[in-house]
Structure formats: structure tokens, C-alpha cells
Design a protein around this motif. Sequence first.
Motif, short mmCIF file in Angstrom:
data_model
loop_
_atom_site.label_atom_id
_atom_site.label_comp_id
_atom_site.label_asym_id
_atom_site.label_seq_id
_atom_site.Cartn_x
_atom_site.Cartn_y
_atom_site.Cartn_z
N ALA A 82 0.84 -1.21 0.00
CA ALA A 82 0.00 0.00 0.00
C ALA A 82 0.88 1.26 0.00
O ALA A 82 0.57 2.25 -0.68
N ALA A 83 1.96 1.22 0.74
CA ALA A 83 2.87 2.37 0.79
C ALA A 83 3.49 2.62 -0.58
O ALA A 83 3.56 3.76 -1.05
N VAL A 84 3.94 1.55 -1.24
CA VAL A 84 4.56 1.70 -2.56
C VAL A 84 3.52 2.12 -3.59
O VAL A 84 3.82 2.92 -4.49
N ALA A 85 2.30 1.62 -3.47
CA ALA A 85 1.24 2.02 -4.40
C ALA A 85 0.94 3.51 -4.27
O ALA A 85 0.77 4.22 -5.27
N ALA A 86 0.91 4.01 -3.03
CA ALA A 86 0.66 5.44 -2.81
C ALA A 86 1.81 6.27 -3.37
O ALA A 86 1.59 7.32 -3.99
N TRP A 87 3.03 5.80 -3.16
CA TRP A 87 4.21 6.49 -3.70
C TRP A 87 4.17 6.50 -5.22
O TRP A 87 4.49 7.50 -5.87
N SER A 88 3.73 5.40 -5.81
CA SER A 88 3.67 5.28 -7.27
C SER A 88 2.63 6.21 -7.88
O SER A 88 2.71 6.54 -9.07
N ASP A 89 1.66 6.63 -7.09
CA ASP A 89 0.60 7.51 -7.59
C ASP A 89 0.96 8.99 -7.53
O ASP A 89 0.22 9.83 -8.04
N VAL A 90 2.09 9.31 -6.90
CA VAL A 90 2.50 10.72 -6.80
C VAL A 90 2.81 11.26 -8.19
O VAL A 90 3.43 10.59 -9.02
N VAL A 91 2.39 12.48 -8.45
CA VAL A 91 2.60 13.12 -9.75
C VAL A 91 3.59 14.28 -9.56
O VAL A 91 3.41 15.11 -8.67
N PRO A 92 4.62 14.36 -10.38
CA PRO A 92 5.60 15.43 -10.22
C PRO A 92 5.07 16.77 -10.73
O PRO A 92 4.14 16.83 -11.53
N ARG A 93 5.72 17.83 -10.26
CA ARG A 93 5.41 19.18 -10.77
C ARG A 93 6.20 19.42 -12.05
O ARG A 93 7.40 19.17 -12.10
N VAL A 94 5.51 19.89 -13.07
CA VAL A 94 6.17 20.21 -14.34
C VAL A 94 6.55 21.68 -14.34
O VAL A 94 5.73 22.55 -14.00
N ASP A 95 7.79 21.97 -14.70
CA ASP A 95 8.24 23.35 -14.81
C ASP A 95 7.90 23.87 -16.20
O ASP A 95 8.56 23.54 -17.18
N THR A 119 10.99 1.54 -16.99
CA THR A 119 10.15 1.27 -18.15
C THR A 119 8.81 2.02 -18.10
O THR A 119 8.04 1.96 -19.05
N ARG A 120 8.56 2.74 -17.02
CA ARG A 120 7.32 3.51 -16.89
C ARG A 120 7.45 4.91 -17.47
O ARG A 120 6.44 5.64 -17.57
N LEU A 121 8.64 5.34 -17.86
CA LEU A 121 8.86 6.74 -18.23
C LEU A 121 7.91 7.21 -19.32
O LEU A 121 7.30 8.28 -19.20
N GLU A 122 7.82 6.49 -20.41
CA GLU A 122 7.02 6.94 -21.54
C GLU A 122 5.55 7.15 -21.14
O GLU A 122 4.92 8.13 -21.55
N ARG A 123 5.04 6.26 -20.32
CA ARG A 123 3.66 6.39 -19.86
C ARG A 123 3.50 7.63 -18.97
O ARG A 123 2.50 8.36 -19.07
N ASP A 124 4.47 7.86 -18.11
CA ASP A 124 4.41 9.02 -17.23
C ASP A 124 4.46 10.34 -18.02
O ASP A 124 3.75 11.29 -17.71
N LEU A 125 5.32 10.39 -19.03
CA LEU A 125 5.41 11.60 -19.85
C LEU A 125 4.10 11.86 -20.57
O LEU A 125 3.62 13.01 -20.61
N ALA A 126 3.51 10.82 -21.12
CA ALA A 126 2.24 10.99 -21.83
C ALA A 126 1.14 11.45 -20.89
O ALA A 126 0.29 12.28 -21.26
N ARG A 127 1.16 10.95 -19.67
CA ARG A 127 0.13 11.31 -18.70
C ARG A 127 0.12 12.81 -18.42
O ARG A 127 -0.96 13.39 -18.17
N GLN A 128 1.28 13.44 -18.48
CA GLN A 128 1.35 14.88 -18.20
C GLN A 128 1.54 15.72 -19.46
O GLN A 128 1.87 16.90 -19.38
N GLY A 129 1.33 15.10 -20.62
CA GLY A 129 1.44 15.84 -21.86
C GLY A 129 2.86 16.24 -22.22
O GLY A 129 3.07 17.19 -22.98
N LEU A 130 3.85 15.51 -21.71
CA LEU A 130 5.24 15.83 -21.96
C LEU A 130 5.86 14.98 -23.07
O LEU A 130 7.03 15.13 -23.38
N ASP A 131 5.06 14.12 -23.66
CA ASP A 131 5.58 13.23 -24.70
C ASP A 131 5.80 13.95 -26.02
O ASP A 131 6.39 13.37 -26.95
#
Length: 211
Positions: A82-95, A119-131
Motif C-alpha cells: 500500500a505504501a509503494v502504491a501510494a508512492w507510485s501515484d505521486v505526480v511530479p510538478r512540471v516546470d 520502463t514507466r517513463l514513456e507512460r508518465d510523460l504521456a500522462r502529463q502531456g510531456l511526450d
Amino acid sequence: MTVLPFDAVVCDIDGVLRHWPTTAEAGLDATHGLPAGAIEAAAFAPARLQPAITGKTTDEQWRAAVAADLAGACGSAQRARAAVAAWSDVVPRVDREVVALLGRAREAVTVALLSNATTRLERDLARQGLDTVADAVVNTARIGVAKPDPRIYLIAAERVGAAVHRCLFVDDTPANVEAARTVGMTAVHYRRPADLHDALAPLLAPGPGRP
């Protein structure tokens, strides 16, 4: 005709383009009964992180291993997951200032993002419109070597189709900056958006209301 000093910009992601809160700032350790910084200590231990950023393990395997490491401190495997799942859901601030600067540089040269990532990078970038921020994304987990290994800079230069000495590299980690310089890149230690603006200044065409 203006002769540009670079043919490509290779820019780090975390610590430059986006910024993650610490687990303490996000309140995750305390919420899950862990000492401050425990999640980060487990996740970023070299024995755990290096296989994840060089593609020897997937992002999912890495996070599962981190949860297993935390089980004792959490009191149960379920609480650790549960702790790792919560950590995995954190979204970074985009500058957004950095996004805008890279967009302006891209009008003149090729721009690539280079990250020690899982291997999650591409998905994370797309999620925030950074792709779509750059022409290419060089994810070390897809290649098998990570910064500051000199090979990753040569690979990045090849991806952008530029000679190494014609690449400008930007990173917030001094060791990565020095490694880029050893292979012939012009490299800038990033600490604030002004550092990026100054480095990109020869490439930036004036825009409306901009000097």
C-alpha cells in the motif's frame, strides 16, 4: 546567415523538466508507519535502482522489490504494498518555463530528453502531456546503460543525428555533466530555469514580448 553553436540539445528530465516531492513532503512515510525517507532509501538503493534504470528489471518488478524490502518496517507485506502504491501515484510538478524554453530551442535545433528512468517513463510523460516536448526520448531502461556511463551520451547524440561536440547537454547532477564533457559535449549544470535560458540563448529566436 546565422551559424548556430549546436545542432541538438539533450536535456535531463527529473530535476530539470519535472520535480518530484520527497516522500516526507508528500506525507507518505508517516502515513504508512515508516521512518522519514524510508521509501526513498529502499527505492533508490543502488542494488535496487540500477537494474531498474538499465532495463534488467521492469518498473513493476522494481516496485514489487521495494515493497518486499519495506515489509518488515511496515509490519506486513500488505501495508508495504500500500505504501509503494501510494508512492507510485505521486505526480511530479512540471516546470512550464522549462517546457517553453525547450519549445523555443526546438524551433532551431533537435531536442531530446535523456533520463535514467524505468520502463514507466514513456507512460508518465504521456500522462502529463510531456511526450511531445522533444523530438526524441532516450530512456536508459530501453538501452541498458545509464548516466554517467559515457556510452549513453554517444547513443543520445546518435539518436538526434548530431556529432557529439555539436550537442548541448543539460543536467542537474554534476557527475552527469562532467561525464558528458568527457565525451565532447558542451554541458551545463542546471540549478534554475535561468541556467537553461542562458545556455539556450544563442538558439532562441525572440518571440512576442520577449527580448
